[in-house]
Write an enzyme that holds these catalytic residues in place. Structure first.
Site, PDB file in Angstrom:
ATOM      1  N   SER A  67       0.682  -1.137   0.153  1.00 58.77           N
ATOM      2  CA  SER A  67      -0.213   0.058   0.202  1.00 58.77           C
ATOM      3  C   SER A  67       0.974   1.440  -0.062  1.00 58.77           C
ATOM      4  CB  SER A  67      -1.104  -0.022   1.107  1.00 58.77           C
ATOM      5  OG  SER A  67      -2.164  -0.937   0.989  1.00 58.77           O
ATOM      6  N   LYS A  70       0.178   3.527  -2.717  1.00 61.90           N
ATOM      7  CA  LYS A  70      -1.066   4.556  -2.686  1.00 61.90           C
ATOM      8  C   LYS A  70      -0.629   6.129  -2.721  1.00 61.90           C
ATOM      9  CE  LYS A  70      -4.662   1.705  -0.734  1.00 61.90           C
ATOM     10  NZ  LYS A  70      -3.954   0.177  -0.421  1.00 61.90           N
ATOM     11  N   SER A 127      -6.132   2.943   4.574  1.00 59.70           N
ATOM     12  CA  SER A 127      -5.643   2.452   3.413  1.00 59.70           C
ATOM     13  C   SER A 127      -6.431   1.811   2.626  1.00 59.70           C
ATOM     14  CB  SER A 127      -4.231   1.405   3.720  1.00 59.70           C
ATOM     15  OG  SER A 127      -3.397   1.228   2.468  1.00 59.70           O
ATOM     16  N   LYS A 229       3.104   6.483   4.770  1.00 57.19           N
ATOM     17  CA  LYS A 229       2.149   5.557   4.206  1.00 57.19           C
ATOM     18  C   LYS A 229       2.741   4.231   4.564  1.00 57.19           C
ATOM     19  CE  LYS A 229      -1.491   4.187   2.743  1.00 57.19           C
ATOM     20  NZ  LYS A 229      -1.697   3.015   3.459  1.00 57.19           N
TER      21      LYS A 229
END
Length: 387
Positions: A67, A70, A127, A229
């Site tokens: 993730s 992202k 997320s 993140k």
């Protein structure tokens, strides 16, 4: 005249070498860097202001990004907001495909509208893979087309060792990045969209009466974390791109391939604390500060002051060494009048002590007019006659 041209080429020389903040003298400059062991497959620690690499482990190795991918998805969302193609209160319809995404979700409802502001939080805080795919479909028409947009943007940002196949970071063949590329991406988010960066530090988000916390473990420690993140897939392990600001100094850490969430939290914190404990930033030269004043050929004044074209801030090991940095200036002689203030006439190179060199332009700090005609003739005669 030919002699003068030849002399200008021959005199392309190293003019001065000096230590900043210490008396000029010849001696070796040894720096013993501190060391640390980090339990991650890939890791990188950089100083955001200077770009200095403080630690790296397999930082150029291709890896599943999970993730953490992202970050580039949200980069394109922020870009669309800036360009005016979408607005915060716009709503997008959630497709069945977006709703059906596996893994982390913000729990969107199929075929129902969702606001851009909520989708941003859904991508960055819990997320949500569903939220990421909604953006992909709305901005790219399909997730596959959106992946093409991601790869184009990655090249523009200098992420030359990255390739994206989807908006979420879910495992896919040929979907990869590196710790160095993810650090570049994190810095680009901060640099290009400071007005939106605050979403990365929000600790919780409630949607459809479901409250979820931010996955970033450093946000819950009193250490100055403000992003960026997390990521996890079975293929990639546990990862984190982290940002911490302390006393005005920002460090960026990227770690991946860890075995569990606790290891991710502990190793990330350990690496960042190492960066603050073992290194410091030193402001050696201010922009506009005169560094050297070389001779001027055929000018109304005998010398021209050369000033640093930028602040010289270097990251160095914390040490008691009295010599903070080694620097040298280089320029072509002779420097001939007329000279216009601001003209680049040389370069200063500063060795930081961590195998990096900072390059700073040297600019004329004032105008220097040509000397009167008879003075110029006399100076040429002196040169020809060897005076």
């Amino acid at each position: 005249m030919c002699f003068l041209k030849k002399a200008a080429v021959v005199l392309f020389v190293l003019v001065l070498a000096f230590p900043l903040g210490a008396a000029a003298q010849e001696r070796e400059h040894h720096v013993v860097l501190p060391s640390i062991e980090i339990n991650a497959k890939q890791a990188l620690l950089i100083d955001a202001e200077t770009g200095a690499v403080l630690f790296e482990k397999n930082a150029d190795t291709h890896m599943p990004t999970s993730s953490m991918s992202k970050m580039i998805t949200i980069y394109l969302v922020f870009e669309a907001l800036r360009d005016g193609s979408i607005k915060m209160d716009d709503t997008f319809i959630v497709s069945d495909y977006a709703w059906s995404q596996e893994g982390s979700r913000m729990f969107l409802e199929a075929r129902k509208p969702a606001k851009v502001a909520d989708l941003i939080r859904g991508v960055l805080i819990p997320s949500g893979n569903d939220a990421a795919v909604v953006f992909a479909e709305m901005l790219g028409g399909s997730e596959a087309k959106f992946a093409e947009m991601l790869n184009k943007k990655a090249k523009e940002l200098g992420m030359n060792d990255s390739q994206f196949k989807n908006a979420t970071g879910l495992t896919a063949e040929g979907h990869y990045s590196t710790a160095k590329d993810l650090a570049k991406l994190a810095l680009a988010l901060m640099r290009d969209f400071p007005e939106h960066y605050h979403y990365n530090s929000e600790k919780e988000f409630e949607y459809n009466k479901i409250k979820q916390g931010n996955r970033n473990p450093l946000l819950y420690r009193n250490m100055g974390a403000d992003g960026v993140k997390t990521g996890y897939t079975e293929a990639g392990g546990y990862g984190l791109t982290a940002s911490v600001v302390r006393d005005g100094r920002r460090l960026i850490a990227v770690l991946n391939g860890m075995k569990d969430m606790q290891t991710r939290a502990n190793e990330s914190a350990k690496l960042i604390e190492y960066g603050y404990r073992a290194f410091e930033n030193r402001h050696l030269v201010r922009k506009g500060q005169v560094v050297i004043a070389p001779d001027v050929w055929l000018g109304r004044e005998p010398t021209v002051p050369l000033a640093a074209g930028a602040d010289v801030i270097v990251t160095m090991p914390r040490t008691t060494n009295e010599e903070p940095a080694q620097a040298m200036t280089m320029f072509i002689e002779p420097i001939s009048a007329p000279i216009i203030e601001g003209a680049r006439l040389g370069t200063m190179y500063v060795a930081t002590g961590i195998d990096e060199t900072v390059e700073v332009p040297l600019l004329a700090a004032k105008d220097i007019e040509r000397a009167p005609f008879f003075v110029r003739v006399w100076n040429r005669l002196k040169l020809l006659l060897g005076f």
